[in-house]
Each structure stands twice: as C-alpha cells, then as structure tokens.
Design a protein around this motif. Sequence first.
Motif, PDB file in Angstrom:
ATOM      1  N   ASN A 161     -13.240  38.757 -22.440  1.00 44.88           N
ATOM      2  CA  ASN A 161     -13.357  38.949 -23.837  1.00 44.88           C
ATOM      3  C   ASN A 161     -12.370  38.394 -24.347  1.00 44.88           C
ATOM      4  O   ASN A 161     -11.500  39.133 -24.868  1.00 44.88           O
ATOM      5  CB  ASN A 161     -13.770  40.301 -24.125  1.00 44.88           C
ATOM      6  CG  ASN A 161     -14.318  40.549 -25.601  1.00 44.88           C
ATOM      7  OD1 ASN A 161     -14.239  39.866 -26.388  1.00 44.88           O
ATOM      8  ND2 ASN A 161     -13.823  41.763 -26.009  1.00 44.88           N
ATOM      9  N   THR A 215      -5.092  46.239 -25.683  1.00 40.79           N
ATOM     10  CA  THR A 215      -5.089  46.732 -24.409  1.00 40.79           C
ATOM     11  C   THR A 215      -4.639  45.480 -23.323  1.00 40.79           C
ATOM     12  O   THR A 215      -3.860  45.695 -22.519  1.00 40.79           O
ATOM     13  CB  THR A 215      -6.426  47.247 -24.084  1.00 40.79           C
ATOM     14  OG1 THR A 215      -6.693  48.224 -25.026  1.00 40.79           O
ATOM     15  CG2 THR A 215      -6.677  47.906 -22.495  1.00 40.79           C
ATOM     16  N   MET A 240      -9.620  40.704 -17.806  1.00 39.60           N
ATOM     17  CA  MET A 240     -10.130  41.328 -18.904  1.00 39.60           C
ATOM     18  C   MET A 240     -10.153  40.325 -20.058  1.00 39.60           C
ATOM     19  O   MET A 240     -11.143  40.286 -20.861  1.00 39.60           O
ATOM     20  CB  MET A 240      -9.293  42.213 -19.160  1.00 39.60           C
ATOM     21  CG  MET A 240      -9.488  43.693 -18.347  1.00 39.60           C
ATOM     22  SD  MET A 240      -8.302  45.207 -18.689  1.00 39.60           S
ATOM     23  CE  MET A 240      -8.882  45.385 -20.487  1.00 39.60           C
ATOM     24  N   ASN A 241      -8.991  39.739 -20.345  1.00 36.67           N
ATOM     25  CA  ASN A 241      -9.045  38.473 -21.274  1.00 36.67           C
ATOM     26  C   ASN A 241     -10.002  37.443 -21.277  1.00 36.67           C
ATOM     27  O   ASN A 241     -10.689  36.978 -22.299  1.00 36.67           O
ATOM     28  CB  ASN A 241      -7.679  37.947 -21.478  1.00 36.67           C
ATOM     29  CG  ASN A 241      -7.557  37.338 -22.778  1.00 36.67           C
ATOM     30  OD1 ASN A 241      -7.845  37.793 -23.796  1.00 36.67           O
ATOM     31  ND2 ASN A 241      -7.007  35.962 -22.786  1.00 36.67           N
ATOM     32  N   ASP A 278      -8.852  45.952 -30.500  1.00 36.75           N
ATOM     33  CA  ASP A 278      -8.346  47.214 -29.505  1.00 36.75           C
ATOM     34  C   ASP A 278      -8.360  46.578 -27.991  1.00 36.75           C
ATOM     35  O   ASP A 278      -7.320  46.939 -27.198  1.00 36.75           O
ATOM     36  CB  ASP A 278      -9.322  48.456 -29.525  1.00 36.75           C
ATOM     37  CG  ASP A 278      -8.952  49.448 -30.777  1.00 36.75           C
ATOM     38  OD1 ASP A 278      -8.064  49.221 -31.560  1.00 36.75           O
ATOM     39  OD2 ASP A 278     -10.183  50.018 -30.884  1.00 36.75           O
ATOM     40  N   ASN A 279      -9.205  45.910 -27.837  1.00 31.20           N
ATOM     41  CA  ASN A 279      -9.303  45.255 -26.677  1.00 31.20           C
ATOM     42  C   ASN A 279      -8.139  44.071 -26.237  1.00 31.20           C
ATOM     43  O   ASN A 279      -7.515  44.286 -25.301  1.00 31.20           O
ATOM     44  CB  ASN A 279     -10.671  44.214 -26.157  1.00 31.20           C
ATOM     45  CG  ASN A 279     -10.661  43.870 -24.830  1.00 31.20           C
ATOM     46  OD1 ASN A 279     -10.489  44.585 -23.736  1.00 31.20           O
ATOM     47  ND2 ASN A 279     -11.058  42.522 -24.772  1.00 31.20           N
ATOM     48  N   GLU A 294     -14.765  50.059 -27.849  1.00 30.81           N
ATOM     49  CA  GLU A 294     -13.508  49.335 -28.256  1.00 30.81           C
ATOM     50  C   GLU A 294     -13.871  48.032 -28.964  1.00 30.81           C
ATOM     51  O   GLU A 294     -14.727  47.583 -28.849  1.00 30.81           O
ATOM     52  CB  GLU A 294     -12.690  48.749 -26.859  1.00 30.81           C
ATOM     53  CG  GLU A 294     -11.718  49.628 -26.503  1.00 30.81           C
ATOM     54  CD  GLU A 294     -11.083  48.989 -25.283  1.00 30.81           C
ATOM     55  OE1 GLU A 294      -9.874  49.046 -25.329  1.00 30.81           O
ATOM     56  OE2 GLU A 294     -11.587  48.310 -24.543  1.00 30.81           O
ATOM     57  N   SER A 353     -12.762  44.395 -30.800  1.00 33.96           N
ATOM     58  CA  SER A 353     -12.415  43.231 -30.162  1.00 33.96           C
ATOM     59  C   SER A 353     -10.461  43.158 -30.327  1.00 33.96           C
ATOM     60  O   SER A 353      -9.698  42.807 -29.456  1.00 33.96           O
ATOM     61  CB  SER A 353     -12.555  41.903 -30.969  1.00 33.96           C
ATOM     62  OG  SER A 353     -11.849  40.795 -30.491  1.00 33.96           O
ATOM     63  N   THR A 393      -9.440  37.250 -26.706  1.00 33.27           N
ATOM     64  CA  THR A 393      -8.922  37.574 -27.890  1.00 33.27           C
ATOM     65  C   THR A 393      -7.479  36.769 -27.955  1.00 33.27           C
ATOM     66  O   THR A 393      -6.611  36.385 -27.056  1.00 33.27           O
ATOM     67  CB  THR A 393      -8.494  38.805 -28.229  1.00 33.27           C
ATOM     68  OG1 THR A 393      -7.479  39.491 -27.167  1.00 33.27           O
ATOM     69  CG2 THR A 393      -9.656  39.748 -28.053  1.00 33.27           C
TER      70      THR A 393
END
Length: 107
Positions: free
Chosen positions: A32, A10, A28-29, A6-7, A2, A4, A34
């Motif tokens: 990583n 998502t 999740m955020n 795409d993440n 994936e 950045s 974004t």
Amino acid sequence: METSTDNGKTVAIIAYITLIGWIIALVMNNGNKTALGTYHVRQALGIMCIGVILSIISGFLDIYILSRIVYLAVLVLWILGLISAVQGEMKPVPVVGEKFQEWFKGI
C-alpha cells in the motif's frame, strides 16, 4: 481501520527500527504505497548504507576516535530521521538526505 496516512506514518516509523524493521516497512509499503512511507524507507536505507560504509572505512583505518565520531554521526542521522517519521514529515536528514531520495528512487 487504518487510513492511508496512518499506514504511511506506521511504515515510516518501522523503517527506522533495525534492518528487520526496514524489510517489514518495505513489504508493507509495497502493499500500500504512500509518499510518506516511501520517503522514509529511502531515508532509513540510506542511513544504514552510510553507517555500514563508514564503519568499514573507520575499521580499516583503525582509529578509535574516528569510529566513535562515525557512530555518533550515524546515530544523529537516525534520530533525526525517526523524529521526522514520528511527526509525519518528509524532511531529509542533513547533508545526504536529498541524495538518498535520488539514489534509491527505484524503491
């Protein structure tokens, strides 16, 4: 693997899928960050908060039509937020979306 982007997309989509989805998206955020993911985590939190507050108020007033209008308004905000997330856009929900970004900037 994936990217950045795409993440972020998502995370943005998952944020709108119930409170549990929002918690997963937040975790999740945080792992990583974004811009897109953070934006929609804030929007989804704001929609949930508005929904709870308006539900409590309409419950106290005990007016059937008011509660239906509240549920419909929150549903519309949720759909607009989800559509924005699916499209990968950082478009605020009407009326209160910009405020959500201000109020929850610590997230």
